[in-house]
Scaffold this active site. Sequence first.
Site, mmCIF file in Angstrom:
data_model
loop_
_atom_site.group_PDB
_atom_site.id
_atom_site.type_symbol
_atom_site.label_atom_id
_atom_site.label_comp_id
_atom_site.label_asym_id
_atom_site.label_seq_id
_atom_site.Cartn_x
_atom_site.Cartn_y
_atom_site.Cartn_z
ATOM 1 N N ASP A 194 137.173 58.776 -25.051
ATOM 2 C CA ASP A 194 136.073 59.612 -24.570
ATOM 3 C C ASP A 194 135.564 60.532 -25.679
ATOM 4 O OD1 ASP A 194 134.340 60.239 -22.398
ATOM 5 O OD2 ASP A 194 135.430 62.095 -22.048
ATOM 6 N N CYS A 237 126.051 58.969 -16.738
ATOM 7 C CA CYS A 237 127.273 59.567 -17.294
ATOM 8 C C CYS A 237 127.528 60.937 -16.685
ATOM 9 C CB CYS A 237 127.176 59.658 -18.818
ATOM 10 S SG CYS A 237 128.612 60.471 -19.565
ATOM 11 N N TYR A 245 130.058 61.650 -13.308
ATOM 12 C CA TYR A 245 131.206 62.506 -13.616
ATOM 13 C C TYR A 245 131.278 63.720 -12.700
ATOM 14 C CZ TYR A 245 133.659 60.515 -17.595
ATOM 15 O OH TYR A 245 134.470 59.747 -18.381
ATOM 16 N N TYR A 302 134.884 68.941 -14.742
ATOM 17 C CA TYR A 302 133.765 68.118 -14.287
ATOM 18 C C TYR A 302 133.312 68.424 -12.872
ATOM 19 C CZ TYR A 302 134.348 65.724 -18.652
ATOM 20 O OH TYR A 302 134.417 65.455 -19.997
ATOM 21 N N GLU A 340 130.153 52.877 -16.714
ATOM 22 C CA GLU A 340 131.056 53.965 -16.335
ATOM 23 C C GLU A 340 132.313 53.404 -15.660
ATOM 24 O OE1 GLU A 340 131.108 57.284 -16.894
ATOM 25 O OE2 GLU A 340 129.430 56.915 -18.255
#
Length: 222
Positions: free
Chosen positions: A46, A137, A141, A165, A207
Amino acid sequence: MGASFTQELWASIEPIYRAILSHPFLKGLADGTLPEEKFRFYVVQDALYLRDFAKALAAAASHAPKDEWTEFLSRHARETLVAERSLHDSFFKEWGLTPEQVYSTPMAPTNLAYTSYLLRVAYGGSFEEAVASLLPCDWIYVMVGRELEKLGSPNPLYQRWIETYSSEEFWAVVEELRRIVEAVSREASPALKEAMKSHFITTSRYEWMFWDMAWRMESWPV
């Protein structure tokens, strides 16, 4: 009154989002059973991903038709590198990993494919296509973060990830990005809107693939 364009986009990925929530990687984050080596693999990959995600944001910012959008996307690119990297760095310190070790790690195949796609759209596509490809994204998240926040995690490392997040700050970024996508969709032709939707679905699939990549600790087959 019909659904907004971004609501239509989200509806188009509902099966993908359900598959994400049911993935064993995320289930393991919530119940604390995820093996730490898989989480470590994910965090390193990541960190590599975010460098290219920030570049894609900056590229989109460079051809935004409104100054306020240029400012937002440029700021988001910077905050991606600063804020999210600080989360990663806190993990790396606990694992005794140096920045040199992290950033010399090769990208896993799925990571390379995903970031290459984002950069291709950001540099070679329209502004409308770029922001549509970047939206999943952040949006996925924050939705995942909020779902996992309801459950919590007994593992403090995983709980720290969840809290990042699921935060209001992260949600505000998603809302602004959605506003931009909504605004440009109002002037977009049917063909351009279809292209935006296609990019949105593709990066949403990536994802799921990213978490699956981490679960399998994916490497090059040859």
